[in-house]
Design an enzyme around this catalytic site. Structure first.
Site, PDB file in Angstrom:
ATOM      1  N   GLY A  84      32.436 -19.978   8.980  1.00  0.00           N
ATOM      2  CA  GLY A  84      32.557 -20.754   7.682  1.00  0.00           C
ATOM      3  C   GLY A  84      31.169 -20.876   7.024  1.00  0.00           C
ATOM      4  N   GLY A 143      29.002 -25.064   6.553  1.00  0.00           N
ATOM      5  CA  GLY A 143      28.493 -24.069   7.615  1.00  0.00           C
ATOM      6  C   GLY A 143      27.096 -23.984   7.159  1.00  0.00           C
ATOM      7  N   ASN A 152      38.747 -31.737   5.926  1.00  0.00           N
ATOM      8  CA  ASN A 152      39.038 -32.937   5.432  1.00  0.00           C
ATOM      9  C   ASN A 152      40.520 -33.232   5.516  1.00  0.00           C
ATOM     10  OD1 ASN A 152      36.654 -33.668   4.425  1.00  0.00           O
ATOM     11  ND2 ASN A 152      36.899 -32.140   2.622  1.00  0.00           N
ATOM     12  N   ALA A 154      26.379 -32.088   0.484  1.00  0.00           N
ATOM     13  CA  ALA A 154      25.933 -30.586   0.469  1.00  0.00           C
ATOM     14  C   ALA A 154      26.646 -29.947  -0.535  1.00  0.00           C
ATOM     15  CB  ALA A 154      25.893 -30.123   1.944  1.00  0.00           C
ATOM     16  N   LYS A 168      37.697 -41.334   7.315  1.00  0.00           N
ATOM     17  CA  LYS A 168      37.375 -40.312   6.443  1.00  0.00           C
ATOM     18  C   LYS A 168      38.176 -39.797   5.472  1.00  0.00           C
ATOM     19  CE  LYS A 168      34.573 -37.154   4.840  1.00  0.00           C
ATOM     20  NZ  LYS A 168      34.193 -35.817   5.289  1.00  0.00           N
ATOM     21  N   ASN A 225      37.428 -37.810  -3.882  1.00  0.00           N
ATOM     22  CA  ASN A 225      37.487 -36.631  -4.199  1.00  0.00           C
ATOM     23  C   ASN A 225      38.628 -36.595  -5.682  1.00  0.00           C
ATOM     24  OD1 ASN A 225      36.457 -34.065  -2.604  1.00  0.00           O
ATOM     25  ND2 ASN A 225      36.842 -36.127  -1.093  1.00  0.00           N
ATOM     26  N   ASN A 250      29.919 -38.652  -7.555  1.00  0.00           N
ATOM     27  CA  ASN A 250      30.318 -39.684  -6.424  1.00  0.00           C
ATOM     28  C   ASN A 250      29.680 -40.907  -7.026  1.00  0.00           C
ATOM     29  OD1 ASN A 250      31.231 -37.521  -5.093  1.00  0.00           O
ATOM     30  ND2 ASN A 250      30.122 -37.762  -3.365  1.00  0.00           N
ATOM     31  N   SER A 257      33.526 -32.037  -2.952  1.00  0.00           N
ATOM     32  CA  SER A 257      34.068 -30.669  -3.116  1.00  0.00           C
ATOM     33  C   SER A 257      35.385 -30.416  -3.845  1.00  0.00           C
ATOM     34  CB  SER A 257      34.528 -30.707  -1.405  1.00  0.00           C
ATOM     35  OG  SER A 257      35.181 -31.365  -1.197  1.00  0.00           O
TER      36      SER A 257
END
Length: 300
Positions: free
Chosen positions: A7, A12, A102, A127, A182, A190, A200, A249
């Protein structure tokens, strides 16, 4: 220790950048074109105004043979089925697999994987993928890893080296509790950032958004029967602060017209609510809104 990473999205690329400081890394990409570009350019890691280049070997995922001592699987939860099919078709069983997805829905997929040792992890780093070979490190957070099945010794050696290169990994004793922690953060941050189209940090700096955060969090704690909800809420706030400038994400997936991981996150909670015969009106509403946005953006 040779490391394989399946990935080449933001996580990744981030892992490949840092781990290449201490390990021989092979990054397995979705396409041959991306592999060729990374082999030619390397991976660029952006941190604030600084930029570093790392040389990493890249191959298309079809070339993965499971020969590395540790393979990190950093694809979306809904992309796992093709990876698991490839694992089943290998000539011999891989040694150590670390899954970084996730949500919680993927756990049932891991039970029958023919591998010596299986680990699961959660990543709190912020990221974003800038282009095919560039990743922006927007916020440093924790990386937690726990044993799902097998022996833990090999991952301990890996964690010791990661600490030395300032990319620390914390080993947890209970994989389920680790992933629940998590999941809670993902389930709050999200969908709300994706619907509101905000970074966020705005979830806690805007008083009205923060009210929505608290309302959604209370429903999640009700479904998961949390023993220490105050501690967990502080963890959500901590992640929001650490990744304050990051776009989640799920928000980035919607903006790019990609499928989100809403089924693995809120979908899991809806299933849990059904099992316990509990009402999850907020969670269901946000789930349907995200699915509707997916349909609008993806045209299907």
């Amino acid at each position: 220790m040779k490391i394989g990473i399946i990935g080449a999205g933001s996580i990744g690329l981030l892992f490949a950048s840092y781990l290449s400081k201490a390990f021989p890394v092979t990054l397995y990409t979705k396409t041959s074109e991306q592999a060729a570009i990374i082999n030619q350019n390397g991976i660029y890691l952006q941190e604030g105004n600084a930029q570093s280049r790392f040389s990493v070997r890249a191959l298309p995922i079809s070339k993965w043979a499971g020969i590395e001592e540790l393979t990190i699987i950093a694809v979306k939860q809904y992309q796992l089925h093709s990876i698991l099919h490839q694992i089943a078709s290998l000539e011999f069983n891989p040694q150590n697999l670390l899954f970084l997805q996730n949500g919680m829905s993927h756990l049932k997929l891991l039970k029958n994987i023919p591998a010596a040792n299986i680990f699961v992890g959660s990543v709190e780093h912020g990221a974003s993928k800038v282009n095919t070979y560039t990743v922006s490190h927007n916020g440093k957070g924790a990386i937690n890893v726990a044993l799902f099945r097998g022996a833990v010794e090999r991952i301990k050696e890996f964690a010791e080296v990661c600490a030395a290169i300032h990319f620390p990994i914390t080993l947890k004793d209970d994989y389920y509790r680790m992933l629940i922690n998590k999941l809670i953060a993902n389930a709050v941050i999200n969908p709300l950032t994706a619907i509101l189209q905000v970074k966020n940090g705005e979830l806690i700096t805007n008083t009205f958004y923060f009210a929505a955060v608290k309302k959604l969090y209370l429903e999640i704690t009700f479904i998961l029967n949390l023993e220490d909800p105050i501690k967990q809420f502080r963890n959500v706030l901590r992640i929001c602060k650490k990744t304050g400038n990051n776009r989640s994400s799920m928000l980035k997936d919607l903006e790019a017209g990609r499928r989100t991981e809403i089924d693995a996150i809120l979908g899991f909670l809806i299933e849990e609510a059904g099992i316990q015969q509990k009402t999850a009106s907020n969670i269901e509403s946000y789930y349907y809104i995200i699915k509707g946005k997916e349909k609008d953006r993806r045209g299907s």
